[in-house]
Design a protein around this motif. Structure first.
Motif, short mmCIF file in Angstrom:
data_model
loop_
_atom_site.label_atom_id
_atom_site.label_comp_id
_atom_site.label_asym_id
_atom_site.label_seq_id
_atom_site.Cartn_x
_atom_site.Cartn_y
_atom_site.Cartn_z
N GLN A 117 -0.07 10.59 -9.27
CA GLN A 117 -1.20 10.75 -10.19
C GLN A 117 -2.12 11.88 -9.72
O GLN A 117 -2.69 12.62 -10.53
CB GLN A 117 -1.98 9.44 -10.30
CG GLN A 117 -1.19 8.31 -10.97
CD GLN A 117 -2.00 7.04 -11.06
OE1 GLN A 117 -3.23 7.07 -10.92
NE2 GLN A 117 -1.31 5.93 -11.30
N LEU A 118 -2.27 12.01 -8.39
CA LEU A 118 -3.12 13.06 -7.84
C LEU A 118 -2.56 14.44 -8.18
O LEU A 118 -3.31 15.37 -8.55
CB LEU A 118 -3.24 12.88 -6.33
CG LEU A 118 -4.32 13.71 -5.61
CD1 LEU A 118 -5.70 13.35 -6.13
CD2 LEU A 118 -4.24 13.49 -4.10
N ARG A 131 -9.31 6.70 -3.51
CA ARG A 131 -8.35 5.58 -3.55
C ARG A 131 -7.17 5.86 -2.63
O ARG A 131 -6.69 4.96 -1.92
CB ARG A 131 -7.90 5.37 -4.98
CG ARG A 131 -6.94 4.20 -5.16
CD ARG A 131 -6.61 4.02 -6.64
NE ARG A 131 -5.63 2.96 -6.81
CZ ARG A 131 -5.14 2.59 -7.97
NH1 ARG A 131 -5.56 3.20 -9.10
NH2 ARG A 131 -4.25 1.62 -8.05
N MET A 132 -6.71 7.12 -2.66
CA MET A 132 -5.61 7.50 -1.79
C MET A 132 -6.00 7.38 -0.32
O MET A 132 -5.23 6.87 0.51
CB MET A 132 -5.21 8.95 -2.11
CG MET A 132 -4.01 9.47 -1.34
SD MET A 132 -2.49 8.74 -1.94
CE MET A 132 -1.31 9.68 -0.95
N ARG A 190 1.75 1.77 -3.54
CA ARG A 190 0.55 2.21 -4.26
C ARG A 190 0.20 3.65 -3.91
O ARG A 190 -0.21 4.45 -4.77
CB ARG A 190 -0.61 1.29 -3.92
CG ARG A 190 -1.90 1.64 -4.64
CD ARG A 190 -2.99 0.65 -4.27
NE ARG A 190 -2.64 -0.70 -4.73
CZ ARG A 190 -3.35 -1.79 -4.42
NH1 ARG A 190 -4.42 -1.67 -3.66
NH2 ARG A 190 -2.97 -2.97 -4.87
N ALA A 191 0.38 4.03 -2.63
CA ALA A 191 0.08 5.39 -2.21
C ALA A 191 1.02 6.40 -2.87
O ALA A 191 0.61 7.52 -3.22
CB ALA A 191 0.17 5.51 -0.68
N GLN A 202 -9.52 9.34 -7.47
CA GLN A 202 -8.14 9.15 -7.04
C GLN A 202 -7.96 9.52 -5.57
O GLN A 202 -7.21 8.86 -4.83
CB GLN A 202 -7.20 9.99 -7.91
CG GLN A 202 -5.72 9.63 -7.77
CD GLN A 202 -5.43 8.23 -8.29
OE1 GLN A 202 -6.11 7.73 -9.18
NE2 GLN A 202 -4.41 7.60 -7.72
N GLU A 203 -8.66 10.56 -5.11
CA GLU A 203 -8.58 10.95 -3.69
C GLU A 203 -9.18 9.86 -2.78
O GLU A 203 -8.64 9.57 -1.71
CB GLU A 203 -9.30 12.28 -3.49
CG GLU A 203 -8.57 13.47 -4.07
CD GLU A 203 -9.38 14.75 -3.95
OE1 GLU A 203 -10.60 14.64 -3.68
OE2 GLU A 203 -8.81 15.85 -4.13
N SER A 211 -6.07 3.68 0.71
CA SER A 211 -4.73 3.14 0.92
C SER A 211 -4.16 3.59 2.26
O SER A 211 -3.54 2.80 2.99
CB SER A 211 -3.81 3.59 -0.22
OG SER A 211 -4.21 3.04 -1.45
N ASP A 269 2.38 6.06 -5.85
CA ASP A 269 1.90 6.21 -7.22
C ASP A 269 0.63 7.06 -7.27
O ASP A 269 0.47 7.91 -8.18
CB ASP A 269 1.62 4.83 -7.83
CG ASP A 269 2.89 4.02 -8.02
OD1 ASP A 269 3.98 4.62 -8.04
OD2 ASP A 269 2.79 2.78 -8.13
N ASP A 270 -0.26 6.81 -6.29
CA ASP A 270 -1.51 7.60 -6.26
C ASP A 270 -1.22 9.08 -6.02
O ASP A 270 -1.90 9.96 -6.58
CB ASP A 270 -2.44 7.06 -5.16
CG ASP A 270 -2.98 5.69 -5.50
OD1 ASP A 270 -2.92 5.30 -6.68
OD2 ASP A 270 -3.46 4.99 -4.57
N GLU A 309 0.82 -1.21 0.00
CA GLU A 309 0.00 0.00 0.00
C GLU A 309 0.86 1.28 0.00
O GLU A 309 0.43 2.31 -0.52
CB GLU A 309 -0.93 0.00 1.21
CG GLU A 309 -1.98 -1.10 1.18
CD GLU A 309 -2.90 -0.98 -0.01
OE1 GLU A 309 -3.13 0.15 -0.49
OE2 GLU A 309 -3.37 -2.03 -0.49
#
Length: 413
Positions: free
Chosen positions: A120-121, A151-152, A113-114, A148-149, A155, A116-117, A110
């Protein structure tokens, strides 16, 4: 505690079923050497045998009527107590360690992943600032930004939960791991103490047997005499069913075959004792003890059928049969023998088919022990054949009683 990896070899299993009853039958007839006062002496070989099979409980000391055997029991129960706590600690350690591994993996996954998020954010926010107000492109970027927020945020929640689980369960894993090591060492020390006592007793055994025999005076023990009388009366009661004449040979075969397999029950005591010690002391349950014993009891049930028939031990409703005279009982047995021979014949025929099929394909058990099944199925044939022979002998004796009115034990058949 060390683990036990012993697996009973197949050849030793079959040798045990053959040799042990023979030795037991010889020893039962020979008995122990009596003293001048009709007292029986303690046996050194038997004392060593008890030491080997039951030394962890101090049974050899109790056999010699020594209260020092009580010293073994607290150590043995301490091992059981320690192993119970060790199993509990091992389960807690395993569960906590599993959660720790999952939490560490979740944090690593995570966190990447965070990151990457987050990248992207930032890109989506730049796209939002550059988009024309009220355009379709701006609405699309806003939706993507909100998704995206969320998802962030998800995570970050998973990371926070995993970190909390990691902190809590790491403490449990460390504590339970320490408990497991403590109880393992504690049980092992108690086990070494029992081994030391057993080694010492193995050296002192001849002296202990001599002292136990020295305590025996010339007075006969009424309790021992009463036990001997009961054992002798039971043996003579069963032996009295063996007739004279040619049918007596069949009776004797049934009698000795039943006595032979009866000692298999003693083997079961030793095997299950080993299973209990292996399971609860060494945490090493066997994969052969239970299977070997229930297969053995199946053969015992089949082969002892003729003995039960000889001694009239089968369960039956004899409300009308018991009051009859010997001649009328013989008549009833002759008339109902047709049903017996139908049953015994079917058992013999089907047993032969089962045994032949199992022998042809070399059928084995489905467990890891892989014991051959065909000898057990041939036991069906042996047991059925013994029952048929005993039925023939019983039928001949019934005809004799019908003709003379004298029970078969009174005169030669």
């Amino acid at each position: 505690m060390p683990s036990l990896t012993f697996v009973l070899p197949h050849w030793l299993y079959w040798a045990m079923l053959v040799v042990f009853p023979i030795v037991a039958m010889v020893m039962a007839r020979r008995g122990r050497r009596p003293t001048p006062g009709n007292r029986r002496l303690y046996s050194l070989p038997l004392a060593y045998f008890v030491l080997i099979t039951g030394g962890m409980l101090g049974l050899h000391r109790f056999y010699l009527k020594s209260l020092w055997g009580l010293l073994y029991l607290p150590l043995f129960f301490a091992i059981l107590f320690a192993n119970a706590h060790q199993r509990t600690a091992r389960e807690a350690f395993s569960d906590a360690s599993n959660i720790v591994r999952v939490s560490q993996s979740t944090i690593e996954r995570e966190t990447a992943r965070a990151e990457d998020d987050a990248a992207q954010l930032a890109s989506l926010r730049e796209d939002l600032a550059a988009a024309e107000e009220g355009s379709f492109a701006k609405r699309s970027v806003e939706l993507r930004l909100k998704r995206q927020e969320r998802r962030m945020e998800s995570s970050q929640q998973r990371i926070a939960q995993a970190e909390a689980d990691l902190r809590d369960k790491q403490v449990v894993a460390d504590s339970s791991g320490a408990d497991r090591r403590y109880w393992e060492v504690f049980a092992f020390v108690c086990f070494l103490a029992i081994l030391a006592f057993m080694a010492l007793d193995a050296v002192l055994m001849p002296m202990m047997v001599r002292r136990a025999n020295a305590r025996i005076d010339d007075r006969a023990d009424p309790a021992d005499e009463a036990v001997d009388a009961v054992e002798q009366s039971e043996f003579e009661k069963d032996r009295s069913h063996v007739a004279r004449g040619w049918s007596g040979w069949i009776d004797a075969l049934s009698f000795y075959s039943g006595e032979f397999v009866s000692y298999w029950s003693v083997i079961a005591v030793f095997v299950y004792y080993y299973e209990v010690v292996a399971r609860y002391v060494f945490n090493s349950p066997t994969n052969w003890a239970h299977e070997g014993m229930y297969l053995m009891f199946g053969m015992q049930y089949l082969i002892s059928g003729a003995y039960a028939m000889l001694c009239e031990s089968h369960v039956r409703v004899d409300v009308f049969y018991a009051p009859l005279s010997p001649r009328r009982k013989a008549m009833a047995d002759i008339l109902t023998s047709v049903f017996f021979f139908i049953f015994a014949g079917v058992l013999l025929a089907t047993g032969w088919i089962f045994a032949a099929d199992a022998t042809r394909v070399n059928e084995v058990s489905f467990t890891e022990w892989q014991l051959a099944y065909w000898p057990f199925k041939w036991a069906i044939v042996v047991g059925a054949a013994l029952i048929v022979l005993q039925g023939v002998a019983k039928l001949a004796q019934d005809f004799r009683v019908l003709a003379t009115g004298v029970p078969h034990t009174a005169r030669e058949a």
